[in-house]
Design a protein around this motif. Structure first.
Motif, PDB file in Angstrom:
ATOM      1  N   CYS A   1       0.824  -1.206   0.000  1.00  0.00           N
ATOM      2  CA  CYS A   1       0.000   0.000   0.000  1.00  0.00           C
ATOM      3  C   CYS A   1       0.863   1.263   0.000  1.00  0.00           C
ATOM      4  O   CYS A   1       0.797   2.062  -0.912  1.00  0.00           O
ATOM      5  CB  CYS A   1      -0.881  -0.096   1.238  1.00  0.00           C
ATOM      6  SG  CYS A   1      -2.035   1.206   1.483  1.00  0.00           S
TER       7      CYS A   1
ATOM      8  N   GLN B   1      -2.393   4.784  -5.135  1.00  0.00           N
ATOM      9  CA  GLN B   1      -1.950   3.464  -5.607  1.00  0.00           C
ATOM     10  C   GLN B   1      -1.574   3.371  -7.084  1.00  0.00           C
ATOM     11  O   GLN B   1      -0.849   2.458  -7.469  1.00  0.00           O
ATOM     12  CB  GLN B   1      -2.973   2.388  -5.243  1.00  0.00           C
ATOM     13  CG  GLN B   1      -3.227   2.245  -3.746  1.00  0.00           C
ATOM     14  CD  GLN B   1      -1.974   2.226  -2.915  1.00  0.00           C
ATOM     15  OE1 GLN B   1      -0.876   1.974  -3.397  1.00  0.00           O
ATOM     16  NE2 GLN B   1      -2.108   2.533  -1.636  1.00  0.00           N
TER      17      GLN B   1
ATOM     18  N   GLY C   1      -3.861   4.865   2.699  1.00  0.00           N
ATOM     19  CA  GLY C   1      -5.055   4.067   2.450  1.00  0.00           C
ATOM     20  C   GLY C   1      -5.811   3.710   3.702  1.00  0.00           C
ATOM     21  O   GLY C   1      -6.976   4.066   3.876  1.00  0.00           O
ATOM     22  N   GLN C   2      -5.145   3.009   4.602  1.00  0.00           N
ATOM     23  CA  GLN C   2      -5.849   2.465   5.756  1.00  0.00           C
ATOM     24  C   GLN C   2      -5.888   3.476   6.910  1.00  0.00           C
ATOM     25  O   GLN C   2      -5.085   4.403   6.962  1.00  0.00           O
ATOM     26  CB  GLN C   2      -5.151   1.191   6.226  1.00  0.00           C
ATOM     27  CG  GLN C   2      -5.143   0.108   5.153  1.00  0.00           C
ATOM     28  CD  GLN C   2      -4.332  -1.093   5.582  1.00  0.00           C
ATOM     29  OE1 GLN C   2      -4.868  -2.021   6.148  1.00  0.00           O
ATOM     30  NE2 GLN C   2      -3.046  -1.054   5.318  1.00  0.00           N
TER      31      GLN C   2
ATOM     32  N   ARG D   1     -10.489  -0.260  -6.444  1.00  0.00           N
ATOM     33  CA  ARG D   1     -11.565  -0.249  -5.449  1.00  0.00           C
ATOM     34  C   ARG D   1     -12.905   0.252  -5.943  1.00  0.00           C
ATOM     35  O   ARG D   1     -12.966   1.004  -6.908  1.00  0.00           O
ATOM     36  CB  ARG D   1     -11.111   0.635  -4.292  1.00  0.00           C
ATOM     37  CG  ARG D   1      -9.960   0.015  -3.590  1.00  0.00           C
ATOM     38  CD  ARG D   1      -9.136   0.996  -2.797  1.00  0.00           C
ATOM     39  NE  ARG D   1      -8.265   0.225  -1.937  1.00  0.00           N
ATOM     40  CZ  ARG D   1      -7.132  -0.334  -2.359  1.00  0.00           C
ATOM     41  NH1 ARG D   1      -6.736  -0.156  -3.601  1.00  0.00           N
ATOM     42  NH2 ARG D   1      -6.415  -1.065  -1.557  1.00  0.00           N
TER      43      ARG D   1
ATOM     44  N   HIS E   1     -12.000  -3.236   1.012  1.00  0.00           N
ATOM     45  CA  HIS E   1     -11.148  -4.414   0.884  1.00  0.00           C
ATOM     46  C   HIS E   1     -11.920  -5.721   0.778  1.00  0.00           C
ATOM     47  O   HIS E   1     -12.729  -5.869  -0.119  1.00  0.00           O
ATOM     48  CB  HIS E   1     -10.141  -4.470   2.045  1.00  0.00           C
ATOM     49  CG  HIS E   1      -9.238  -3.283   2.027  1.00  0.00           C
ATOM     50  ND1 HIS E   1      -8.458  -2.918   3.060  1.00  0.00           N
ATOM     51  CD2 HIS E   1      -9.002  -2.376   1.043  1.00  0.00           C
ATOM     52  CE1 HIS E   1      -7.784  -1.821   2.757  1.00  0.00           C
ATOM     53  NE2 HIS E   1      -8.097  -1.482   1.541  1.00  0.00           N
TER      54      HIS E   1
END
Ligand code: MGD
Ligand code: MGD
Ligand code: SF4
Ligand code: MO
Length: 894
Positions: A156, A315, A352-353, A602, A608
């Motif tokens: 990521c 990404q 991202g997370q 996505r 996810h």
């Protein structure tokens, strides 16, 4: 080894009579942070009942100022207990915490004793809290003495980490969201911001409205992020280095380099500028990138003329086998034009997370040690002293892809996976599964009972999930926020930090892991960041070294690093940033056998591997099946029509998707979503397709570009099931399951006798049925004791299948329709067809929006909002509405 496993009793507080780790609250709004993306939105959550939470945006949180996207807005639908892992399990049987912890500790200790510290590994996640991450990293790197702890951030953020570190000497994101507010130009490179960071996207749109900020999107696909853009450069994938080098050459020729900044604050390799002179003129760049020269020139001119530029990337840049070079190509342009460390100007890697950044701070990557230190001998010594650790790892450990290869090859023999689903999300998932199956000992900590990864677990450990966990996360802009527990932990679920701590203690390191709560860990983490720092590392949260439990409890969002490079001092030994010479590599040739390139990414409303968003019927409306998006000419060549089933094959594997013909794809390129797993589908398995090829500097896999081919999947019948209960076993050749209203929708297709494959789907109740042998049709409905619909199955060989929407509403209808209506799949008095749902907050369908646009001559998203409410809550669908306005206008002119 110090201590030794399996010794004294394990101090676990896991009996039902124990006090809950954090007291539940109800009725009062609690400030916390969203469970999902790295925007890090603040939420005010109010517990309204037994596992019921009302969600609102926190207007005081600096990241979102009250806004939430569709995923955050509907978090409340995901806090039920459905599918949760509530008790520890050893080889599939419920076990006590005590036993499970001893088992993990003993097996790890024995493996280490027999085969050395590098024979074990942790694979962790940006969805852990900082405190969880810290203890996992400390246990592996400081006490087990191996750096074999890697994280899904490898997949990521690792190219961004490597690129920033090469340029700045430290992994520091040189931007905050305020820079977006203050920018005159925002360049979005390889980022589908409108779907993946929707609240940041809304912030960009707000800047556009307020100060006329221009927006340029650089992406080989035409995504919804392009809807409001001034310019979309639909480049040939993998040519971002050429584009940025071309831009840099243009800036130099246009005289917009910041010579003073370069001279004082940047170290430039000798041949940097002469090398840039080769082949980076506008025409060559346009050719390499396959962009019309006029568009490229427009971008270059705009960029050159706009000092306040934020280049935001994710990404499309990081997930490439040249990801690190691509990052540096972007950073180079910003350094050379002095567009860094000033308001509204920065190369901004967006995370991202929710806690990708916290993991980087802690040092959770195998390539870093702790608190922004690498493995230089003095760092190792420092950390050893601070932790009073027996043996600190003195070299980097295995990076994710190599780690799973080592497991398959038998070199790593015990693995602990926390908060990630590698059987789905790593490249070449088939090999990953093989590795998991071969690994002698696999531990999985997850909040869900059944994931594609946990199927391989010897020991499953129940972790608390969002709404139950308590700790901190750091968002894309280095802002640390609290996630707070809203509810008591269900069953015997425990915080990840607690689980790791118990195992560490059972391995004999009782004192070093004596934490009583998350605040204990956070304080230590803060102290380590400040320890012997003396300004060497920007990551320093020493201001929290003595934070009290009460202050931690009440902690407001706080960021570290301030405006990190505003004084032009970087974290290198000489304080200068580095220009890094990077070259566009020749792209792989397309082979006749693999005429296409597969790009993956996505969907707006899924997260996810869908373990949580998949629980929400509202979120599942946006895309009910995994689609392969194909340029219509590529589809035509293969005789593929919109809605056909298509087999996508790559050198690594194959999977089946439903075709969506799209003009947003470049010819020769297809796109599939990453979300579907074995849990929901027989196909749609994107993880099986990418090659395990990685960037040489960062080890990040090239998920965005895999050679591929497609072919139409021949099926003899198609069908669907709508049912209140989820069918456990579906034997059809193709199926996908998705949450809808009060039940489930299962799309089906196959060959051979449908009865044999689908018979098991219609158990119990009173069945009404019709068979149309001529057209191979089969329609059946099952009514429960109260005469209400509990399941409906429609199968057809040649004819059309009814629309799903009306039948779905019948699962929760108060009145039972007639048998004729049920078997027709529609009401006697036809209802207006809303089309697929666009606005999930107000349930507004595409056709409703298009009709309103046409009949009321609506020309703006706001006007549509006034007429239908669509887009007026979370706003995630605004770009889609904008697109519909454009398309309707086009259709009217055609
Ligand atoms: N809805 C939703 N939001 C999420 C997530 C989610 O699962 N769902 N996950 C979160 C996480 S962990 C992450 S990492 C982020 C990811 O956020 P993004 O990076 O925005 O998302 P992706 O869809 O992976 O890819 C972004 C874009 O890169 C483009 N791209 C592919 N190849 C190239 C190339 O060669 N050059 C350029 N310039 N672009 C290219 C793709 O076409 C795609 O549109 O999203 C976060 N937010
Ligand atoms: N082809 C392709 N593959 C990709 C990508 C791509 O763009 N293309 N993107 C990559 C990227 S950027 C990412 S970030 C990854 C994401 O991939 P994963 O990390 O594998 O995906 P998730 O579904 O988020 O997995 C998180 C797991 O942790 C569990 N969980 C949630 N909260 C907690 C908690 O607090 N504690 C514990 N113990 N468990 C918890 C969830 O139930 C779930 O099983 O996918 C990567 N894979
Ligand atoms: S943008 Fe959406 S998913 Fe991301 S943190 Fe905010 S509400 Fe959550
Ligand atoms: Mo990610």
């Amino acid at each position: 080894m110090a201590g030794g496993a399996g010794g004294g009793p394990v101090a676990t507080r896991a009996n039902a009579s124990d006090p809950p780790l954090t007291p539940p609250a109800s009725g009062r709004a609690i400030k916390t942070t969203c469970a999902y993306c790295g925007v890090g939105c603040g939420i005010k959550a109010t517990v309204t009942g037994e596992r019921e939470v009302a969600i609102a945006g926190d207007t005081e949180h600096p990241a979102n100022r009250g806004k939430l996207c569709s995923k955050g807005t509907h978090l409340g639908e995901t806090v039920g207990l459905e599918g949760r892992l509530l008790y520890p399990e050893i080889t599939g049987r419920r076990a006590s915490w005590d036993k499970a912890i001893r088992q993990v500790a003993r097996t790890f200790a024995e493996t280490i004793e027999r085969h050395g510290p590098d024979s074990v590994a942790f694979y962790v996640s940006g969805q852990l809290l900082t405190e969880d991450y810290y203890v996992a990293n400390k246990l592996m790197k400081g006490f087990i003495g191996s750096a074999n702890i890697d994280t899904n951030s490898r997949l990521c953020m690792s190219s961004a980490v490597a690129g920033y570190t090469r340029a700045f000497g430290e992994d520091v994101v040189p931007a905050t969201y305020e820079d977006i507010d203050e920018a005159d130009l925002v360049v979005l490179v390889g980022s589908n911001t409108a779907w993946c960071h929707p609240v940041v996207y809304q912030r960009i749109m707000a800047a556009r409205l307020l100060r006329g900020t221009q927006v340029v999107v650089i992406d080989p696909r035409r995504t919804e992020t392009c809807e409001e853009a001034d310019l979309h450069l639909q480049l040939r994938p993998g040519t971002d280095v050429a584009l940025m080098n071309g831009l840099l050459a243009y800036c130099r020729d246009a005289g917009v380099l910041d010579e003073a900044f370069l001279a004082e604050h940047v170290a430039t390799p000798d041949s940097f500028w002469s090398a840039l002179g080769e082949g980076n003129d506008l025409w060559s760049t346009a050719r390499t990138c396959d962009i019309a020269p006029v568009d490229l020139k427009r971008f270059f001119e705009l960029f050159a003329a706009t000092p306040r530029t934020v280049t935001l990337f994710s990404q499309g840049i990081n997930q490439s086998i040249r990801g690190t070079d691509q990052v540096n190509a972007i950073v180079n342009v910003h350094l050379a034009t002095g567009r860094i460390g000033k308001p509204g100007a920065a190369p901004f890697s967006i995370t991202g997370q929710p806690n990708a950044m916290g993991g980087r701070e802690v040092g959770g990557l195998a390539s870093t040690l702790a608190a922004h230190r690498d493995f230089a001998p003095e760092n190792v010594a420092e950390v050893k002293r601070f932790w009073a650790a027996p043996r600190v790892a003195d070299k980097p450990g295995l990076k994710a892809v190599d780690l799973f290869r080592s497991i398959r090859e038998g070199r790593v023999k015990a693995l602990w996976v926390m908060a990630t689903n590698p059987a789905v999300s790593l490249p070449d998932a088939a090999q990953v599964r093989e590795a998991l199956a071969l690994c002698p000992f696999v531990v999985v900590s997850d909040c869900m009972a059944d994931t594609d990864t946990s199927r391989f677990a010897d020991v499953k450990l129940p972790a608390v999930g969002w709404g139950e966990k308590d700790g901190t996360v750091t968002n894309s802009e280095r802002l640390i926020s609290r996630q707070r527990a809203l509810m008591a932990a269900p069953g015997e679920a425990r915080p990840d930090w607690w689980i790791v701590t118990q195992v560490a203690r059972a391995m004999g390191w009782r004192d070093a892991f004596g934490y009583e709560n998350a605040a204990d860990i956070y304080r230590e983490h803060a102290r380590l960041s400040a320890y012997r720092n003396e300004g060497r590392r920007k990551f320093d949260i020493g201001f929290h070294a003595a934070i009290t439990n009460r202050e931690y409890e009440a902690m407001e969002p706080v960021s570290w690093g301030g405006a990190p490079f505003s004084e032009g001092r970087f974290s290198t030994p000489d304080g200068k940033a580095r220009l890094v010479a990077v070259e566009q590599r020749v792209l792989d040739e397309r082979l006749p056998k693999w005429p296409l390139t597969l790009n993956t990414g996505r969907y707006r409303d899924q997260w996810h591997t869908m373990t949580r968003t998949g629980l929400s019927p509202r979120l599942s409306q946006h895309r009910r099946e995994p689609l392969v998006e194909i340029h219509f000419r590529d589809a035509e060549e293969q005789g593929i029509g919109d809605g056909d089933l298509v087999r996508v094959a790559t050198p690594q594997g194959e999977s089946v998707f439903r075709a969506a013909l799209s003009e947003g794809q470049r010819q020769g390129e297809i796109f599939t979503p990453i979300h579907w797993t074995d849990r929901q589908s027989s196909g749609g398995r994107t993880g099986l397709l990418p090659r395990p090829l990685v960037d040489p500097h960062s080890g990040q896999p090239g998920f965005k570009s895999t050679p591929a081919r497609i072919e139409k999947l021949a099926v003899e019948w198609r069908g669907f099931l709508i049912a209140r209960e989820v069918p456990e076993q579906v034997r059809a050749d193709y199926f996908t399951k998705v949450r809808v209203g009060q039940g489930w929708l299962v799309e089906l297709a196959g060959s051979g006798d449908p009865d044999a494959q689908l018979g098991n789907l219609l158990a119990g109740g009173q069945r009404i049925e019709s068979l149309d042998r001529a057209r191979g049709g089969w329609r059946a409905a099952v009514l429960d004791k109260g005469g209400r619909l509990s399941a409906a199955l429609f199968v057809s060989r040649a004819g059309r299948l009814p629309d799903r929407e009306w039948l779905i509403t019948q699962l929760s209808a108060h009145e039972t329709p007639s048998s004729v209506e049920l078997l027709a799949g529609r009401p006697a008095i036809p209802q207006p067809d809303r089309g697929p749902i666009v606005c999930v907050c107000f349930d507004v369908g595409m056709k409703t929006i298009v009709q309103a646009i046409a009949s009321q001559s609506l020309v703006s998203v706001e006007a549509v909002g006034k007429a239908l409410s669509a887009g007026t809550n979370c706003g995630s669908c605004k770009p889609a509405i904008q697109r519909l306005i454009g398309e309707t206008k086009e259709a009217a002119h055609a």
